[in-house]
Scaffold this motif. Structure first.
Motif, PDB file in Angstrom:
ATOM      1  N   LEU A   1      43.096  46.741  27.528  1.00 24.60           N
ATOM      2  CA  LEU A   1      42.334  45.832  28.378  1.00 24.60           C
ATOM      3  C   LEU A   1      41.079  46.459  28.965  1.00 24.60           C
ATOM      4  O   LEU A   1      40.144  45.751  29.310  1.00 24.60           O
ATOM      5  CB  LEU A   1      43.230  45.327  29.524  1.00 24.60           C
ATOM      6  N   ASP A   2      41.049  47.775  29.087  1.00 21.07           N
ATOM      7  CA  ASP A   2      39.938  48.399  29.790  1.00 21.07           C
ATOM      8  C   ASP A   2      38.773  48.827  28.895  1.00 21.07           C
ATOM      9  O   ASP A   2      37.736  49.208  29.398  1.00 21.07           O
ATOM     10  CB  ASP A   2      40.428  49.584  30.615  1.00 21.07           C
TER      11      ASP A   2
ATOM     12  N   ILE B   1      37.548  34.212  22.445  1.00 23.88           N
ATOM     13  CA  ILE B   1      38.085  34.214  21.081  1.00 23.88           C
ATOM     14  C   ILE B   1      39.559  33.832  21.081  1.00 23.88           C
ATOM     15  O   ILE B   1      39.989  32.955  20.322  1.00 23.88           O
ATOM     16  CB  ILE B   1      37.863  35.588  20.411  1.00 23.88           C
ATOM     17  N   ILE B   2      40.337  34.471  21.936  1.00 28.17           N
ATOM     18  CA  ILE B   2      41.774  34.188  21.951  1.00 28.17           C
ATOM     19  C   ILE B   2      42.033  32.759  22.427  1.00 28.17           C
ATOM     20  O   ILE B   2      42.863  32.052  21.851  1.00 28.17           O
ATOM     21  CB  ILE B   2      42.529  35.233  22.796  1.00 28.17           C
ATOM     22  N   ARG B   3      41.306  32.309  23.452  1.00 25.50           N
ATOM     23  CA  ARG B   3      41.506  30.948  23.972  1.00 25.50           C
ATOM     24  C   ARG B   3      41.219  29.895  22.894  1.00 25.50           C
ATOM     25  O   ARG B   3      42.028  28.997  22.654  1.00 25.50           O
ATOM     26  CB  ARG B   3      40.617  30.688  25.187  1.00 25.50           C
ATOM     27  N   VAL B   4      40.081  30.014  22.232  1.00 24.24           N
ATOM     28  CA  VAL B   4      39.709  28.995  21.250  1.00 24.24           C
ATOM     29  C   VAL B   4      40.594  29.072  20.010  1.00 24.24           C
ATOM     30  O   VAL B   4      40.955  28.043  19.432  1.00 24.24           O
ATOM     31  CB  VAL B   4      38.207  29.069  20.895  1.00 24.24           C
ATOM     32  N   ASP B   5      40.964  30.280  19.602  1.00 29.76           N
ATOM     33  CA  ASP B   5      41.816  30.399  18.413  1.00 29.76           C
ATOM     34  C   ASP B   5      43.222  29.881  18.693  1.00 29.76           C
ATOM     35  O   ASP B   5      43.841  29.247  17.834  1.00 29.76           O
ATOM     36  CB  ASP B   5      41.851  31.840  17.913  1.00 29.76           C
TER      37      ASP B   5
ATOM     38  N   PHE C   1      48.971  34.033  18.380  1.00 33.71           N
ATOM     39  CA  PHE C   1      48.016  33.811  19.458  1.00 33.71           C
ATOM     40  C   PHE C   1      48.712  33.612  20.802  1.00 33.71           C
ATOM     41  O   PHE C   1      48.166  33.989  21.838  1.00 33.71           O
ATOM     42  CB  PHE C   1      47.021  32.697  19.129  1.00 33.71           C
ATOM     43  N   ASN C   2      49.918  33.069  20.799  1.00 32.44           N
ATOM     44  CA  ASN C   2      50.697  33.024  22.046  1.00 32.44           C
ATOM     45  C   ASN C   2      50.952  34.443  22.553  1.00 32.44           C
ATOM     46  O   ASN C   2      50.823  34.714  23.752  1.00 32.44           O
ATOM     47  CB  ASN C   2      52.027  32.293  21.836  1.00 32.44           C
TER      48      ASN C   2
ATOM     49  N   PHE D   1      46.802  39.905  26.604  1.00 33.42           N
ATOM     50  CA  PHE D   1      45.460  40.065  27.163  1.00 33.42           C
ATOM     51  C   PHE D   1      45.202  39.160  28.357  1.00 33.42           C
ATOM     52  O   PHE D   1      44.070  39.039  28.820  1.00 33.42           O
ATOM     53  CB  PHE D   1      44.411  39.869  26.063  1.00 33.42           C
ATOM     54  N   ARG D   2      46.277  38.526  28.833  1.00 33.37           N
ATOM     55  CA  ARG D   2      46.208  37.699  30.040  1.00 33.37           C
ATOM     56  C   ARG D   2      45.094  36.660  29.964  1.00 33.37           C
ATOM     57  O   ARG D   2      44.251  36.552  30.858  1.00 33.37           O
ATOM     58  CB  ARG D   2      46.031  38.581  31.272  1.00 33.37           C
TER      59      ARG D   2
END
Length: 179
Positions: free
Chosen positions: A3-4, A14-18, A59-60, A66-67
């Motif tokens: 994460l850092d 990217i993760i949200r839309v995918d 993706f879940n 990655f919160r």
């Protein structure tokens, strides 16, 4: 990936839309199966849907790791995805496959854009995410080809249908990245 050491804003988008896209794909295939599940094309649709279920599962997992919060449009994509799948399936196998071609072509293009974006940054930081996106892009392209092999281009008003669905995909991508 940790994460850092990543661009959080880019990875979140990217993760949200995918995640939203894979969720929508699952709902599309659910709609297609509701109409065509007991026909000769049912097993073909089921096989593609099973891969989409694996994509959504991944993706879940990435959303938790990655919160990343899901898009607020998930309830909308639930209904619209199912309606698109069922509606195009009511046009027959060709309609369902035309939908598959349109959506999967849009998603492959979208994934290619994401790959380019991550490669322009520091690709070694995003290796895990790049591998996931590349694998899923290749599977989406397989679905696209399966749709063509199963007479997508014989759907009523194929060019118009494909164009309308792809325009909807662009809007869905735009909104899901941001909301």
């Amino acid at each position: 990936m940790t994460l850092d050491n990543i661009n959080r804003k880019a990875v979140d988008r990217i993760i949200r839309v995918d995640h939203a896209g894979e969720y929508g794909a699952n709902r599309i295939y659910a709609g297609q199966m509701a109409v065509l599940g007991r026909t000769s094309v049912g097993p073909v649709i089921q096989k593609m849907w099973d891969q989409e279920k694996d994509h959504l599962k991944k993706f879940n997992e990435l959303m938790v790791a990655f919160r990343v919060r899901p898009t607020v449009l998930m309830p909308f994509w639930n209904v619209v995805g199912f309606a698109l799948g069922a509606g195009t399936a009511l046009l027959g196998k060709e309609g369902a496959m035309a939908c598959t071609v349109a959506v999967e072509e849009s998603i492959a293009h979208h994934y290619n854009n994401q790959i380019r974006t991550l490669m322009e940054k520091e690709p070694e930081k995003y290796e895990e995410l790049l591998q996931v996106i590349k694998k899923f892009r290749d599977e989406e392209l397989e679905h696209h080809d399966i749709g063509l092999e199963h007479d997508a281009e014989l759907a009523p008003a194929y060019v118009v249908l494909k164009s309308v669905i792809q325009a909807g995909c662009k809007v869905a991508i735009y909104l899901s990245e941001r909301l």
